[in-house]
Design a protein around this motif. Structure first.
Motif, PDB file in Angstrom:
ATOM      1  N   ALA A  19      18.354   8.589  33.763  1.00 47.45           N
ATOM      2  CA  ALA A  19      18.799   7.214  33.975  1.00 47.45           C
ATOM      3  C   ALA A  19      20.284   7.068  33.657  1.00 47.45           C
ATOM      4  O   ALA A  19      20.788   7.674  32.700  1.00 47.45           O
ATOM      5  N   VAL A  20      20.970   6.268  34.436  1.00 45.45           N
ATOM      6  CA  VAL A  20      22.412   6.041  34.264  1.00 45.45           C
ATOM      7  C   VAL A  20      22.649   4.549  34.072  1.00 45.45           C
ATOM      8  O   VAL A  20      22.278   3.740  34.934  1.00 45.45           O
ATOM      9  N   PRO A  21      23.253   4.133  32.967  1.00 49.33           N
ATOM     10  CA  PRO A  21      23.485   2.705  32.747  1.00 49.33           C
ATOM     11  C   PRO A  21      24.516   2.142  33.720  1.00 49.33           C
ATOM     12  O   PRO A  21      25.399   2.857  34.196  1.00 49.33           O
ATOM     13  N   LYS A  22      24.403   0.848  33.996  1.00 51.57           N
ATOM     14  CA  LYS A  22      25.338   0.174  34.892  1.00 51.57           C
ATOM     15  C   LYS A  22      26.455  -0.521  34.128  1.00 51.57           C
ATOM     16  O   LYS A  22      27.235  -1.274  34.704  1.00 51.57           O
ATOM     17  N   ALA A  23      26.504  -0.285  32.829  1.00 51.64           N
ATOM     18  CA  ALA A  23      27.561  -0.823  31.977  1.00 51.64           C
ATOM     19  C   ALA A  23      27.908   0.243  30.951  1.00 51.64           C
ATOM     20  O   ALA A  23      27.253   1.287  30.872  1.00 51.64           O
ATOM     21  N   ASP A  24      28.951   0.001  30.182  1.00 53.94           N
ATOM     22  CA  ASP A  24      29.309   0.877  29.072  1.00 53.94           C
ATOM     23  C   ASP A  24      28.347   0.569  27.932  1.00 53.94           C
ATOM     24  O   ASP A  24      28.542  -0.372  27.168  1.00 53.94           O
ATOM     25  N   ARG A  25      27.272   1.339  27.833  1.00 55.76           N
ATOM     26  CA  ARG A  25      26.217   1.104  26.843  1.00 55.76           C
ATOM     27  C   ARG A  25      26.555   1.807  25.536  1.00 55.76           C
ATOM     28  O   ARG A  25      26.819   3.000  25.527  1.00 55.76           O
ATOM     29  N   ARG A  26      26.493   1.056  24.436  1.00 53.58           N
ATOM     30  CA  ARG A  26      26.783   1.619  23.122  1.00 53.58           C
ATOM     31  C   ARG A  26      25.639   1.296  22.165  1.00 53.58           C
ATOM     32  O   ARG A  26      25.332   0.130  21.930  1.00 53.58           O
ATOM     33  N   VAL A  27      25.039   2.337  21.648  1.00 58.23           N
ATOM     34  CA  VAL A  27      23.878   2.202  20.774  1.00 58.23           C
ATOM     35  C   VAL A  27      24.343   2.061  19.325  1.00 58.23           C
ATOM     36  O   VAL A  27      25.194   2.821  18.857  1.00 58.23           O
ATOM     37  N   VAL A  28      23.781   1.074  18.626  1.00 55.31           N
ATOM     38  CA  VAL A  28      24.119   0.820  17.223  1.00 55.31           C
ATOM     39  C   VAL A  28      22.820   0.871  16.425  1.00 55.31           C
ATOM     40  O   VAL A  28      22.035  -0.071  16.418  1.00 55.31           O
ATOM     41  N   ALA A  29      22.593   2.000  15.763  1.00 60.90           N
ATOM     42  CA  ALA A  29      21.348   2.213  15.031  1.00 60.90           C
ATOM     43  C   ALA A  29      21.478   1.665  13.611  1.00 60.90           C
ATOM     44  O   ALA A  29      22.016   2.318  12.717  1.00 60.90           O
ATOM     45  N   VAL A  30      20.981   0.445  13.415  1.00 59.73           N
ATOM     46  CA  VAL A  30      21.086  -0.197  12.110  1.00 59.73           C
ATOM     47  C   VAL A  30      20.003  -1.267  11.988  1.00 59.73           C
ATOM     48  O   VAL A  30      19.605  -1.876  12.980  1.00 59.73           O
ATOM     49  N   ASP A  31      19.511  -1.470  10.775  1.00 53.21           N
ATOM     50  CA  ASP A  31      18.525  -2.506  10.492  1.00 53.21           C
ATOM     51  C   ASP A  31      19.229  -3.862  10.441  1.00 53.21           C
ATOM     52  O   ASP A  31      20.282  -3.996   9.807  1.00 53.21           O
ATOM     53  N   LEU A  32      18.662  -4.867  11.096  1.00 49.21           N
ATOM     54  CA  LEU A  32      19.289  -6.183  11.134  1.00 49.21           C
ATOM     55  C   LEU A  32      19.225  -6.916   9.799  1.00 49.21           C
ATOM     56  O   LEU A  32      19.811  -7.984   9.654  1.00 49.21           O
ATOM     57  N   ARG A  33      18.532  -6.336   8.828  1.00 45.90           N
ATOM     58  CA  ARG A  33      18.556  -6.883   7.476  1.00 45.90           C
ATOM     59  C   ARG A  33      19.714  -6.316   6.664  1.00 45.90           C
ATOM     60  O   ARG A  33      19.965  -6.760   5.544  1.00 45.90           O
ATOM     61  N   ASP A  34      20.406  -5.320   7.231  1.00 56.87           N
ATOM     62  CA  ASP A  34      21.525  -4.672   6.552  1.00 56.87           C
ATOM     63  C   ASP A  34      22.850  -5.175   7.125  1.00 56.87           C
ATOM     64  O   ASP A  34      22.879  -6.167   7.854  1.00 56.87           O
ATOM     65  N   ASP A  35      23.940  -4.470   6.830  1.00 60.20           N
ATOM     66  CA  ASP A  35      25.269  -4.895   7.280  1.00 60.20           C
ATOM     67  C   ASP A  35      25.502  -4.436   8.716  1.00 60.20           C
ATOM     68  O   ASP A  35      26.307  -3.544   8.990  1.00 60.20           O
ATOM     69  N   TRP A  36      24.825  -5.083   9.649  1.00 56.64           N
ATOM     70  CA  TRP A  36      24.963  -4.685  11.049  1.00 56.64           C
ATOM     71  C   TRP A  36      26.316  -5.064  11.648  1.00 56.64           C
ATOM     72  O   TRP A  36      26.788  -4.378  12.572  1.00 56.64           O
ATOM     73  N   PRO A  37      27.007  -6.129  11.171  1.00 58.81           N
ATOM     74  CA  PRO A  37      28.334  -6.393  11.745  1.00 58.81           C
ATOM     75  C   PRO A  37      29.305  -5.232  11.544  1.00 58.81           C
ATOM     76  O   PRO A  37      30.121  -4.949  12.429  1.00 58.81           O
ATOM     77  N   ALA A  38      29.226  -4.560  10.398  1.00 57.91           N
ATOM     78  CA  ALA A  38      30.118  -3.419  10.169  1.00 57.91           C
ATOM     79  C   ALA A  38      29.812  -2.289  11.141  1.00 57.91           C
ATOM     80  O   ALA A  38      30.725  -1.664  11.700  1.00 57.91           O
ATOM     81  N   PRO A  50      16.031 -15.210   4.669  1.00 58.73           N
ATOM     82  CA  PRO A  50      17.454 -14.961   4.391  1.00 58.73           C
ATOM     83  C   PRO A  50      18.150 -14.163   5.486  1.00 58.73           C
ATOM     84  O   PRO A  50      19.292 -14.458   5.854  1.00 58.73           O
ATOM     85  N   ALA A  51      17.471 -13.148   6.044  1.00 60.46           N
ATOM     86  CA  ALA A  51      18.073 -12.353   7.118  1.00 60.46           C
ATOM     87  C   ALA A  51      18.160 -13.163   8.402  1.00 60.46           C
ATOM     88  O   ALA A  51      19.106 -13.016   9.173  1.00 60.46           O
ATOM     89  N   HIS A  52      17.183 -14.025   8.637  1.00 63.45           N
ATOM     90  CA  HIS A  52      17.193 -14.919   9.807  1.00 63.45           C
ATOM     91  C   HIS A  52      18.424 -15.818   9.770  1.00 63.45           C
ATOM     92  O   HIS A  52      19.179 -15.920  10.743  1.00 63.45           O
ATOM     93  N   ASP A  53      18.654 -16.465   8.629  1.00 61.12           N
ATOM     94  CA  ASP A  53      19.789 -17.383   8.524  1.00 61.12           C
ATOM     95  C   ASP A  53      21.115 -16.633   8.555  1.00 61.12           C
ATOM     96  O   ASP A  53      22.093 -17.097   9.159  1.00 61.12           O
ATOM     97  N   ALA A  54      21.142 -15.455   7.915  1.00 57.73           N
ATOM     98  CA  ALA A  54      22.366 -14.650   7.934  1.00 57.73           C
ATOM     99  C   ALA A  54      22.701 -14.189   9.341  1.00 57.73           C
ATOM    100  O   ALA A  54      23.881 -14.036   9.696  1.00 57.73           O
ATOM    101  N   LEU A  55      21.681 -13.983  10.170  1.00 51.50           N
ATOM    102  CA  LEU A  55      21.916 -13.546  11.548  1.00 51.50           C
ATOM    103  C   LEU A  55      22.812 -14.544  12.275  1.00 51.50           C
ATOM    104  O   LEU A  55      23.794 -14.159  12.915  1.00 51.50           O
ATOM    105  N   PHE A  56      22.496 -15.822  12.172  1.00 53.33           N
ATOM    106  CA  PHE A  56      23.282 -16.832  12.877  1.00 53.33           C
ATOM    107  C   PHE A  56      24.653 -17.032  12.240  1.00 53.33           C
ATOM    108  O   PHE A  56      25.637 -17.283  12.946  1.00 53.33           O
TER     109      PHE A  56
END
Length: 297
Positions: A139-158, A185-191
């Motif tokens: 499979a070939v993506p139709k965009a520049d796909r970048r995978v970010v392997a991180v838990d959304l309860r952790d520091d995903w913005p970094a 807490p993770a729900h509210d931090a997400l927004f």
């Protein structure tokens, strides 16, 4: 299979198994005589995972109650988020972030504009499985796909920034089928984090169930009327949180976003697939679920 702090999963356990179920429903909707969406990648994931319940569901949908109904429900949800991204790039937005991307194949199946960058965030083992299946099929993506392997309860913005995310550019954010799986807490931090990372002109779309909907009652009602649990032996309500959290629409509105809210029932009608042949009890529950789209001024 109750949740614990810092728990993790692969594609056939816990929250990962729900992603596999969702892929199954997308695959069923794709082969429907009148599909609302087309996702030819979904069946690849189901077959590769080899989970007996979902493999059997694809092979013989009629063996699991009225399971095609769940394909239609997923068709509504999938089309809503497909159209959200299309609307964003029509406004010139070229940076997208798919939160809890699971087995989402939008980077491959949507016609992204030239130069578009799509970031996918999810648990490492889920993304490893996904990448392996896609690679095996060439499979070939139709965009520049970048995978970010991180838990959304952790520091995903970094982690997102390290992958090349540019907070100075408008972004289209999706949080599809995610919010109830996050503790309050993770729900509210997400927004809060989305807001902090979003330049003017950014948009976000999510589905939410916090407006009085009893998730366990919803699952019980579905099984009652459709004859079986579409997730097999998995009680999805065991994986969800119902602790205190902000209402997404209200929070975004108070923080300067222009908010638009609709329901699955209204969307199905707009997509010429009205929900008319299910009991009123289930329709009433579905009207308590909401799709939220917001634009940052």
């Amino acid at each position: 299979m109750m949740r614990t702090d810092g728990d993790s999963w692969d594609i056939v356990t816990s929250v990962g198994l729900t992603a596999l179920g969702v892929a199954t429903f997308r695959a069923l909707e794709t082969v429907d005589p009148e599909p609302m969406i087309r996702d030819d990648y979904a069946a690849w994931f189901v077959e590769a995972a080899g989970e007996p319940h979902f493999v059997g569901m694809l092979a013989d949908p009629e063996s699991v109650g009225d399971v095609r109904r769940f394909g239609h429900f997923m068709g509504v949800r999938t089309r809503y988020f497909d159209e959200f991204f299309a609307a964003a790039w029509q406004q010139g937005v070229q940076q997208a972030v798919i939160l809890a991307s699971g087995l989402d194949a939008r980077a491959y199946r949507l016609d992204w504009p030239a130069g578009a960058v799509v970031f996918e965030i999810d648990q490492p083992r889920v993304l490893e499985f996904k990448d392996q299946v896609l690679a095996e099929h060439g499979a070939v993506p139709k965009a520049d796909r970048r995978v970010v392997a991180v838990d959304l309860r952790d520091d995903w913005p970094a982690a997102l920034t390290a992958a090349g995310f540019d907070p100075g550019q408008p972004t289209a954010w999706s949080a599809e089928g995610l919010l109830p799986f996050l503790p309050g807490p993770a729900h509210d931090a997400l927004f809060e984090r989305i807001d902090a990372l979003s330049a003017p002109g950014s948009s976000v779309a999510t589905d939410e169930f916090s407006r009085g909907l009893a998730l366990r009652d919803f699952a019980d009602t579905e099984e009652k009327f459709f004859g079986s649990n579409p997730f097999g032996n998995l009680d999805v309500s065991d994986l969800l949180y119902d602790d205190t959290r902000a209402d997404p629409g209200d929070w975004l509105s108070r923080h300067g976003w222009s908010v638009h809210i609709t329901t699955p029932v209204d969307l199905a009608a707009a997509y010429a697939h009205p929900i008319t042949d299910v009991p009123p009890e289930l329709i009433d529950l579905m009207r308590q679920a909401h799709y939220v789209r917001a634009e940052k001024r």
